[in-house]
Write a protein that holds these residues in place. Structure first.
Motif, PDB file in Angstrom:
ATOM      1  N   THR A  27      27.850  15.212  50.742  1.00 59.24           N
ATOM      2  CA  THR A  27      28.585  14.289  49.885  1.00 59.24           C
ATOM      3  C   THR A  27      28.788  12.977  50.637  1.00 59.24           C
ATOM      4  O   THR A  27      28.785  12.935  51.873  1.00 59.24           O
ATOM      5  N   GLY A  28      29.003  11.898  49.877  1.00 58.15           N
ATOM      6  CA  GLY A  28      29.260  10.611  50.520  1.00 58.15           C
ATOM      7  C   GLY A  28      30.503  10.633  51.382  1.00 58.15           C
ATOM      8  O   GLY A  28      30.571   9.960  52.417  1.00 58.15           O
ATOM      9  N   ALA A  29      31.503  11.421  50.975  1.00 59.88           N
ATOM     10  CA  ALA A  29      32.770  11.461  51.700  1.00 59.88           C
ATOM     11  C   ALA A  29      32.651  12.087  53.081  1.00 59.88           C
ATOM     12  O   ALA A  29      33.430  11.758  53.991  1.00 59.88           O
ATOM     13  N   PHE A  30      31.666  12.996  53.262  1.00 61.46           N
ATOM     14  CA  PHE A  30      31.580  13.727  54.529  1.00 61.46           C
ATOM     15  C   PHE A  30      30.232  13.592  55.225  1.00 61.46           C
ATOM     16  O   PHE A  30      29.965  14.304  56.196  1.00 61.46           O
ATOM     17  N   ALA A  31      29.420  12.667  54.765  1.00 60.68           N
ATOM     18  CA  ALA A  31      28.128  12.442  55.425  1.00 60.68           C
ATOM     19  C   ALA A  31      28.303  12.009  56.871  1.00 60.68           C
ATOM     20  O   ALA A  31      27.437  12.259  57.720  1.00 60.68           O
ATOM     21  N   HIS A  32      29.453  11.368  57.164  1.00 58.23           N
ATOM     22  CA  HIS A  32      29.699  10.869  58.526  1.00 58.23           C
ATOM     23  C   HIS A  32      29.805  11.992  59.553  1.00 58.23           C
ATOM     24  O   HIS A  32      29.741  11.738  60.776  1.00 58.23           O
ATOM     25  N   LEU A  33      29.970  13.229  59.102  1.00 56.17           N
ATOM     26  CA  LEU A  33      30.056  14.348  60.050  1.00 56.17           C
ATOM     27  C   LEU A  33      28.729  14.594  60.760  1.00 56.17           C
ATOM     28  O   LEU A  33      28.692  15.274  61.790  1.00 56.17           O
ATOM     29  N   GLY A  34      27.655  14.066  60.213  1.00 58.39           N
ATOM     30  CA  GLY A  34      26.353  14.168  60.868  1.00 58.39           C
ATOM     31  C   GLY A  34      25.811  15.580  60.969  1.00 58.39           C
ATOM     32  O   GLY A  34      25.206  15.939  61.984  1.00 58.39           O
ATOM     33  N   LEU A  35      25.976  16.366  59.909  1.00 61.74           N
ATOM     34  CA  LEU A  35      25.565  17.774  59.950  1.00 61.74           C
ATOM     35  C   LEU A  35      24.268  18.054  59.211  1.00 61.74           C
ATOM     36  O   LEU A  35      23.894  19.218  59.032  1.00 61.74           O
ATOM     37  N   GLU A  36      23.565  17.019  58.773  1.00 58.62           N
ATOM     38  CA  GLU A  36      22.316  17.241  58.046  1.00 58.62           C
ATOM     39  C   GLU A  36      21.360  18.106  58.865  1.00 58.62           C
ATOM     40  O   GLU A  36      21.080  17.829  60.037  1.00 58.62           O
ATOM     41  N   GLY A  37      20.910  19.206  58.251  1.00 53.79           N
ATOM     42  CA  GLY A  37      19.992  20.116  58.918  1.00 53.79           C
ATOM     43  C   GLY A  37      20.651  21.128  59.828  1.00 53.79           C
ATOM     44  O   GLY A  37      19.973  22.046  60.323  1.00 53.79           O
ATOM     45  N   ARG A  38      21.951  21.019  60.039  1.00 54.48           N
ATOM     46  CA  ARG A  38      22.633  21.912  60.976  1.00 54.48           C
ATOM     47  C   ARG A  38      23.339  23.081  60.278  1.00 54.48           C
ATOM     48  O   ARG A  38      23.864  23.968  60.939  1.00 54.48           O
ATOM     49  N   LEU A  39      23.354  23.059  58.953  1.00 55.14           N
ATOM     50  CA  LEU A  39      23.875  24.183  58.171  1.00 55.14           C
ATOM     51  C   LEU A  39      22.767  24.637  57.220  1.00 55.14           C
ATOM     52  O   LEU A  39      22.864  24.488  56.003  1.00 55.14           O
ATOM     53  N   PRO A  40      21.696  25.183  57.761  1.00 59.15           N
ATOM     54  CA  PRO A  40      20.506  25.431  56.942  1.00 59.15           C
ATOM     55  C   PRO A  40      20.718  26.444  55.821  1.00 59.15           C
ATOM     56  O   PRO A  40      20.112  26.327  54.758  1.00 59.15           O
ATOM     57  N   ILE A  41      21.565  27.443  56.052  1.00 56.06           N
ATOM     58  CA  ILE A  41      21.776  28.447  54.996  1.00 56.06           C
ATOM     59  C   ILE A  41      22.523  27.819  53.825  1.00 56.06           C
ATOM     60  O   ILE A  41      22.142  27.985  52.659  1.00 56.06           O
ATOM     61  N   ALA A  42      23.588  27.072  54.117  1.00 57.82           N
ATOM     62  CA  ALA A  42      24.332  26.401  53.048  1.00 57.82           C
ATOM     63  C   ALA A  42      23.428  25.441  52.289  1.00 57.82           C
ATOM     64  O   ALA A  42      23.488  25.362  51.051  1.00 57.82           O
ATOM     65  N   GLU A  43      22.583  24.728  53.005  1.00 56.61           N
ATOM     66  CA  GLU A  43      21.680  23.783  52.347  1.00 56.61           C
ATOM     67  C   GLU A  43      20.687  24.510  51.448  1.00 56.61           C
ATOM     68  O   GLU A  43      20.425  24.082  50.314  1.00 56.61           O
TER      69      GLU A  43
END
Length: 373
Positions: free
Chosen positions: A323-339
């Motif tokens: 989400t735009g609100a939490f993109a700053h956490l920088g977790l793209e690709g680091r929660l592969p199951i949730a994704e």
């Protein structure tokens, strides 16, 4: 294109028809007494809900998000304190952590139950961690025994986000009554829903209960007391009355949801190579009936079902960190199951008024849609 029939995602009119007269009688009492906020109707529901859950205290608040915020504030969360929660919940879970002054730490989830995975929680705990918020997602209880053990060994509070799990049980106890505090939303489409926004915080700790009561009403227990900085998050009497009337029906309605889930599972067995129904480890109450389908087919299939009068949906289009609100956490690709789960999820109609013919119709179009959509 002619639509043979419609199967709504939820059917609130059917539920309201069962309880309408009782609710109208309660509303008349409220109008006659002009007791519109808190007071006797709210107190009555708080006592009934605490007894239903087997908890010491239930405190009615304005909505489910406020319930989480107030629970965290009652614990004395400080700026920079970390709170671990699941990366695939509704955004309100992480949002509440920020609103209470903390920092959300999102972890990946179990691919079968879609709930927080204890080993990933263990790896995320730091010296700044203050609490865990397991989410009983879709009505499936989270693995509370393991999470409580982790919390005990690290001195952490456990706040259950039970917004989707009214009446569910884990190891013989109602969820929401197991951790340090439990939080509920009574949004109208929940298994136990009001006629507007409402929520509750549940706890066995009398001191925490008193603090939540103060925080929900401008920092005091009476109208003229303002001993701490609070907020306005009071349950209104009409929502409390609706919930009091509906509560005795909740177990019956949940059992009907389980029956519908079993009927879905029987019909989906022939599509096992393309459709994965939910895995029920504990006492699932199926607030949402979510299946997994191939990611590349999900959106065309969703359109096909809707074109044929079936109220399907997606919960949720993306995990919190996208989400735009939490993109700053920088977790793209680091929660592969949730994704991956969020790309494959498809929510089918689920409510106590579903019939076997409704479920047959949904599953027939699900099978066809996988081929033609």
């Amino acid at each position: 294109m002619e639509v043979r029939r419609t199967v709504p995602f939820v059917d609130l009119p059917a539920q309201v028809a069962v309880v309408r007269k009782e609710i109208e009688d309660r509303f008349a009492q409220i109008i006659d007494t002009t007791s519109f906020i808190l007071r006797e109707h709210c107190q009555r529901f708080e006592e009934e809900y605490a007894a239903f859950l087997g908890a010491g205290h239930a405190i009615g608040v304005g909505n489910g998000t406020d319930a989480l915020v107030l629970a965290l504030r009652a614990l004395g969360l400080k700026s920079g304190d970390e709170v671990i929660t699941a990366g695939n919940s509704f955004v309100a879970t992480a949002e509440a952590i920020v609103l209470a002054g903390g920092r959300p730490v999102l972890v990946d989830v179990d691919p079968d139950t879609h709930n927080m995975e204890p080993d990933r929680v263990r790896a995320a705990i730091t010296s700044r961690c203050r609490a865990l918020i397991p989410v009983h997602l879709y009505g499936q209880p989270a693995p509370m025994a393991e999470l409580l053990d982790l919390a005990d060994r690290h001195g952490l509070a456990v706040i259950e986000d039970a917004a989707q799990a009214h009446g569910a049980s884990y190891a013989g106890r109602r969820v929401g009554s197991i951790g340090t505090l439990g939080c509920f939303s009574f949004y109208p489409t929940k298994n136990l829903g009001a006629f507007g926004d409402a929520g509750a915080v549940v706890t066995d700790d009398a001191d925490l209960a008193t603090r939540v009561r103060m925080l929900r009403d401008h920092g005091g227990l009476t109208a003229d007391d303002h001993d701490i900085i609070g907020q306005n998050s009071r349950m209104d009497a009409m929502q409390a009355a609706v919930l009091s009337v509906k509560l005795p029906y909740l177990d019956e309605w949940n059992e009907r949801r389980r029956q519908c889930a079993r009927q879905y599972a029987e019909r989906l067995a022939g599509m096992a190579d393309r459709v994965a129904p939910p895995v029920a480890i504990d006492d699932h109450v199926y607030h949402i009936y979510v299946v997994r389908v191939p990611a590349e087919r999900r959106d065309p299939l969703l359109r096909y079902l809707r074109q044929n009068g079936i109220g399907a949906g997606v919960h949720y289009p993306g995990p919190i960190h996208r989400t735009g609100a939490f993109a700053h956490l920088g977790l793209e690709g680091r929660l592969p199951i949730a994704e991956r789960l969020n790309a494959e999820m498809l929510s089918l109609p689920m409510h106590p008024a579903l019939t076997e013919d409704d479920i047959d119709y949904v599953c027939e179009h699900l099978a066809t849609g996988l081929d033609v959509a």
